[in-house]
Design a protein around this motif. Structure first.
Motif, short mmCIF file in Angstrom:
data_model
loop_
_atom_site.label_atom_id
_atom_site.label_comp_id
_atom_site.label_asym_id
_atom_site.label_seq_id
_atom_site.Cartn_x
_atom_site.Cartn_y
_atom_site.Cartn_z
N GLY A 55 -0.87 11.89 0.26
CA GLY A 55 -1.53 12.81 -0.66
C GLY A 55 -2.24 12.17 -1.83
N LEU A 56 -2.49 10.85 -1.80
CA LEU A 56 -3.29 10.23 -2.87
C LEU A 56 -4.09 9.05 -2.29
CD1 LEU A 56 -3.61 10.48 -6.13
CD2 LEU A 56 -2.47 8.27 -6.08
N SER A 57 -5.40 9.16 -2.41
CA SER A 57 -6.32 8.17 -1.86
C SER A 57 -7.27 7.69 -2.95
CB SER A 57 -7.15 8.80 -0.75
OG SER A 57 -6.34 9.15 0.34
N PRO A 58 -7.99 6.55 -2.75
CA PRO A 58 -7.87 5.65 -1.60
C PRO A 58 -6.83 4.56 -1.85
CG PRO A 58 -9.76 5.01 -2.95
CD PRO A 58 -9.05 6.12 -3.68
N ASN A 59 -5.77 4.61 -1.12
CA ASN A 59 -4.68 3.65 -1.26
C ASN A 59 -4.09 3.39 0.12
OD1 ASN A 59 -4.75 5.20 -3.98
ND2 ASN A 59 -3.48 3.44 -4.43
N PHE A 60 -3.13 2.49 0.18
CA PHE A 60 -2.33 2.37 1.40
C PHE A 60 -0.95 1.90 1.01
CE2 PHE A 60 -4.57 -1.59 0.76
CZ PHE A 60 -3.72 -2.61 1.18
N ARG A 61 0.02 2.17 1.89
CA ARG A 61 1.39 1.78 1.58
C ARG A 61 1.80 0.60 2.44
NH1 ARG A 61 6.75 5.01 3.41
NH2 ARG A 61 6.30 3.78 5.25
N ILE A 62 2.41 -0.37 1.76
CA ILE A 62 3.01 -1.50 2.46
C ILE A 62 4.51 -1.45 2.20
CG2 ILE A 62 3.34 -4.00 2.24
CD1 ILE A 62 0.38 -4.33 2.18
N SER A 63 5.29 -1.58 3.25
CA SER A 63 6.73 -1.73 3.09
C SER A 63 7.01 -3.23 3.14
CB SER A 63 7.46 -1.02 4.23
OG SER A 63 8.76 -1.54 4.34
N TYR A 64 7.68 -3.74 2.09
CA TYR A 64 7.97 -5.18 2.09
C TYR A 64 9.41 -5.46 2.53
CZ TYR A 64 9.21 -4.18 -2.85
OH TYR A 64 9.73 -3.64 -4.01
N PHE A 94 11.08 -0.32 -1.78
CA PHE A 94 10.53 -1.54 -1.15
C PHE A 94 9.12 -1.30 -0.64
CE2 PHE A 94 14.08 0.16 1.55
CZ PHE A 94 13.31 0.88 2.45
N TYR A 95 8.36 -0.59 -1.51
CA TYR A 95 6.98 -0.28 -1.16
C TYR A 95 6.04 -0.69 -2.29
CZ TYR A 95 9.60 3.06 1.73
OH TYR A 95 10.50 3.65 2.58
N VAL A 96 4.82 -1.04 -1.92
CA VAL A 96 3.73 -1.10 -2.90
C VAL A 96 2.62 -0.19 -2.39
CG1 VAL A 96 4.21 -3.37 -3.90
CG2 VAL A 96 2.77 -3.21 -1.86
N TYR A 97 1.79 0.25 -3.31
CA TYR A 97 0.78 1.27 -2.98
C TYR A 97 -0.58 0.84 -3.52
CZ TYR A 97 -0.50 6.12 -1.83
OH TYR A 97 -1.04 7.26 -1.28
N PRO A 98 -1.14 -0.26 -2.95
CA PRO A 98 -2.39 -0.79 -3.51
C PRO A 98 -3.55 0.19 -3.40
CG PRO A 98 -1.70 -2.01 -1.54
CD PRO A 98 -0.61 -1.05 -1.85
N THR A 107 1.15 -10.28 -5.79
CA THR A 107 0.26 -11.40 -6.13
C THR A 107 -0.81 -11.58 -5.07
OG1 THR A 107 2.09 -12.48 -7.24
CG2 THR A 107 0.22 -13.88 -6.69
N MET A 108 -0.40 -11.62 -3.82
CA MET A 108 -1.38 -11.88 -2.75
C MET A 108 -2.37 -10.73 -2.57
SD MET A 108 0.64 -14.09 0.14
CE MET A 108 -0.88 -14.58 0.99
N LEU A 109 -1.91 -9.49 -2.76
CA LEU A 109 -2.83 -8.36 -2.60
C LEU A 109 -3.85 -8.34 -3.74
CD1 LEU A 109 -0.42 -5.53 -1.40
CD2 LEU A 109 -2.12 -6.74 -0.04
N ASN A 110 -3.41 -8.74 -4.93
CA ASN A 110 -4.36 -8.77 -6.05
C ASN A 110 -5.40 -9.88 -5.89
OD1 ASN A 110 -3.84 -6.52 -7.76
ND2 ASN A 110 -1.90 -7.47 -8.35
N GLU A 111 -5.13 -10.82 -5.02
CA GLU A 111 -6.11 -11.88 -4.72
C GLU A 111 -7.09 -11.45 -3.63
OE1 GLU A 111 -2.89 -15.41 -5.80
OE2 GLU A 111 -3.53 -15.12 -3.73
N ALA A 112 -6.81 -10.31 -2.99
CA ALA A 112 -7.69 -9.84 -1.91
C ALA A 112 -8.89 -9.10 -2.51
CB ALA A 112 -6.92 -8.92 -0.97
N LYS A 113 -10.07 -9.38 -1.96
CA LYS A 113 -11.30 -8.80 -2.50
C LYS A 113 -11.32 -7.28 -2.30
CE LYS A 113 -16.16 -9.76 -2.19
NZ LYS A 113 -17.17 -10.02 -1.18
N GLY A 114 -11.45 -6.54 -3.39
CA GLY A 114 -11.56 -5.08 -3.29
C GLY A 114 -10.23 -4.34 -3.42
N LEU A 115 -9.12 -5.09 -3.54
CA LEU A 115 -7.82 -4.43 -3.67
C LEU A 115 -7.27 -4.62 -5.08
CD1 LEU A 115 -5.99 -5.35 -0.33
CD2 LEU A 115 -7.60 -3.50 -0.79
N ARG A 116 -6.43 -3.66 -5.48
CA ARG A 116 -5.78 -3.74 -6.78
C ARG A 116 -4.36 -3.20 -6.59
NH1 ARG A 116 -9.15 -0.34 -9.72
NH2 ARG A 116 -7.75 1.40 -9.43
N CYS A 117 -3.38 -3.99 -6.99
CA CYS A 117 -2.00 -3.58 -6.70
C CYS A 117 -1.12 -3.65 -7.95
CB CYS A 117 -1.42 -4.45 -5.59
SG CYS A 117 0.21 -3.90 -5.08
N ALA A 118 -0.57 -2.52 -8.33
CA ALA A 118 0.35 -2.45 -9.47
C ALA A 118 1.73 -2.97 -9.05
CB ALA A 118 0.46 -1.01 -9.95
#
Ligand SMILES: Cc1ncc(COP(=O)(O)O)c(C=O)c1O
Length: 400
Positions: A369-378, A324-328, A307-318
Motif C-alpha cells: 500500500g505504499l509506492s514506489p518502494n520494495f521490501r527486502i527481508s534480510y 528484519f525488513y528494509v523498504y527502499p 549501505t549497499m542499497l544506498n550505493e545503488a543508482k536510483g535507490l534510497r534506503c532508510a
C-alpha cells in the motif's frame, strides 16, 4: 446463484503471487534465484524449545486442550506480559491462537459488523486490509510515508477517525518497513485515542524482540494505561523464537473480547496444536539470552543491506529500528529503460526486472500500500545478502 460467498469478491488475491510464481518458474528452469521475500527468521527454533516439545510428546500431551489454549500456556503468556511489558492480564484475559494471524482474524471476526471502519497505516502487513474486507468492514488507509520515517502522525489518525471507526491497527516494529514507534510517539497516538473513546487498538507486537541500536520497545497499553480497557495486545512465538511453523500466537485484552474470540475458536479450529503449546511455554519461560545474538546478527545484516542499497543508482534506503525488513524507495528508477527497452513504470515492474535480469526476488511496495518502494527481508546470511545487493546495484546501473 453463485456458489462462492459474495463477501469473497471484496478480497484481492495476494499481490505477491505473481512475483512468487515468476520466481518459482525461473528456479524450475535452473536459474539461480535469491529469495529476499521470506517473512521468517532463518535461525532454527532453539534446542530447549524442541526438547520441551519432545518431552510433551513423550508424556502423551497429544489430546485436545482448552480451545483458547492450555491453562499453563495462558499463565506463561500472562507472566511474559507482566515481565516484559508491565501489563497485568489474568489468564481469562489471554487467548492462544494458531499463529498471530489467527488471533488478529478472530479479533476482527468477533467485532466487525458491515461497514465498520478500521484505521490501518500504510505501508501495512498485507493481511490487515483483506481480513477487514472479509468481515465486511472498511479499511481506512492512512499513508505513513518515508517523510515521517514510515510512522503515522497523530493528526493523521485524528483525521481518519469517524463515528464508524472500531479499531486502529498498530504494528511496531513494522512489516514491511521495520519502523518502530518510540514511547513518545506512542504517547502522541494515545492522546488522540483518548479523545475518541469508541476506538479500540489492536497492537501487533510480533517483532517486539527484533529491535536494534538500543531501541527500547514499548506497547501502547503500557504507555497509556487508560487505553488498557480497549486494547488488544497481540504477539506470538513465530518471529521472536523462530517458530513460524509451530503456529502459536497470543493476545491479552479485555475479558469479554477474549471470551468472544475463544467462542469463535471453539467453533472453528479448537485449540492450537498441543505440542506447539508445550514448546511455547518453554520459549516464554526459558532462557532469553540467545535473542541478543540474533539481534546482533540481524543488525549487522541490516547495516550491510542499507549501505549497499544506498550505493545503488536510483535507490534510497532508510535505516529502520527493527524487524528484519528494509523498504527502499525506488522513485529514482521509475521511467528508466531496461537494456531490453522495457520501461520501468512502477515498483512492480522494478521487482519483475530485478528477478528477470538478476534473479533477485523482492516484494513490490504496491503489495503493502505504499509506492514506489520494495521490501527486502534480510533474514538470510550476510554472504547471500551481499551477493543479492551486488546484483541489485548492477541491475540499477544498467537502467538508462
Ligand atoms: C506484522 C505481522 N503480524 C502478524 C504476522 C503473523 O505471524 P504468525 O506466523 O504468528 O501468524 C506476521 C507474519 O508475517 C507479520 O509480519
Amino acid at each position: 446463484m453463485a456458489f462462492l460467498a459474495s463477501r469473497l469478491s471484496a478480497v484481492k488475491p495476494s499481490p505477491t503471487m505473481a512475483i512468487t510464481a515468476l520466481a518459482a518458474e525461473l528456479k524450475a528452469k535452473g536459474r539461480d534465484v535469491i529469495g529476499l521475500a521470506a517473512g521468517e527468521p532463518d535461525f532454527d527454533t532453539p534446542d530447549h524449545v524442541k526438547k520441551a516439545a519432545n518431552e510433551a510428546l513423550a508424556r502423551g500431551e497429544t489430546k485436545y486442550t482448552a480451545a483458547e489454549g492450555s491453562p499453563e500456556l495462558r499463565k506463561a503468556v500472562a507472566e511474559k506480559f507482566k515481565r516484559e511489558n508491565g501489563l497485568e492480564y489474568a489468564p481469562n484475559q489471554i487467548i492462544i491462537g494458531c499463529g498471530g494471524k489467527h488471533v488478529i482474524f478472530n479479533a476482527l471476526a468477533a467485532t466487525l459488523d458491515a461497514g465498520d471502519e478500521v484505521v490501518i497505516p500504510a505501508p501495512y502487513w498485507v493481511s490487515y486490509p483483506d481480513m477487514v474486507l472479509l468481515m465486511g468492514g472498511k479499511p481506512v488507509i492512512v499513508e505513513a510515508g518515508e517523510n515521517n520515517a514510515f510512522k503515522m502522525r497523530p493528526e493523521q489518525l485524528d483525521k481518519a477517525i469517524t463515528p464508524k471507526t472500531k479499531w486502529l491497527i498498530l504494528n511496531s516494529p513494522s512489516n514491511p518497513t521495520g519502523a518502530a514507534y518510540t514511547k513518545d510517539e506512542l504517547r502522541a497516538i494515545a492522546d488522540v485515542l483518548l479523545k475518541h473513546p469508541h476506538v479500540w487498538v489492536l497492537t501487533d507486537d510480533i517483532y517486539e524482540h527484533l529491535v536494534y541500536d538500543g531501541f527500547k520497545f514499548h506497547t501502547i497499553a503500557q504507555v497509556e494505561p487508560r487505553l488498557y480497557e480497549r486494547t488488544l495486545t497481540m504477539n506470538g512465538a513465530s518471529k521472536a523464537y523462530a517458530m513460524t511453523g509451530w503456529r502459536i500466537g497470543y493476545a491479552g485484552g479485555p475479558a469479554p473480547l477474549i471470551k468472544a474470540m475463544g467462542m469463535i475458536q471453539s467453533q472453528s479450529t479448537s485449540n492450537p496444536c498441543s505440542i506447539s503449546q508445550a514448546a511455547a511455554i518453554a520459549a516464554l519461560r526459558g532462557p532469553q539470552e540467545f535473542l541478543k545474538d540474533w539481534q546482533q546478527a540481524f543488525k549487522a545484516r541490516r547495516d550491510l543491506v542499507v549501505t549497499m542499497l544506498n550505493e545503488a543508482k536510483g535507490l534510497r534506503c532508510a535505516t529502520p529500528e527493527g524487524a528484519f525488513y528494509v523498504y527502499p524507495n525506488c522513485a529514482g528508477v521509475i521511467d528508466k529503460k531496461t537494456p531490453e527497452g522495457k520501461t520501468i513504470g512502477n515498483d512492480t515492474d522494478f521487482a519483475t526486472y530485478l528477478l528477470e535480469a538478476e534473479g533477485v526476488a523482492v516484494v513490490q511496495g504496491a503489495a503493502f500500500g505504499l509506492s514506489p518502494n520494495f521490501r527486502i527481508s534480510y533474514a538470510t546470511s550476510a554472504e547471500v545478502l551481499k551477493e543479492a545487493c551486488t546484483r541489485i546495484q548492477r541491475a540499477c546501473a544498467k537502467l538508462a
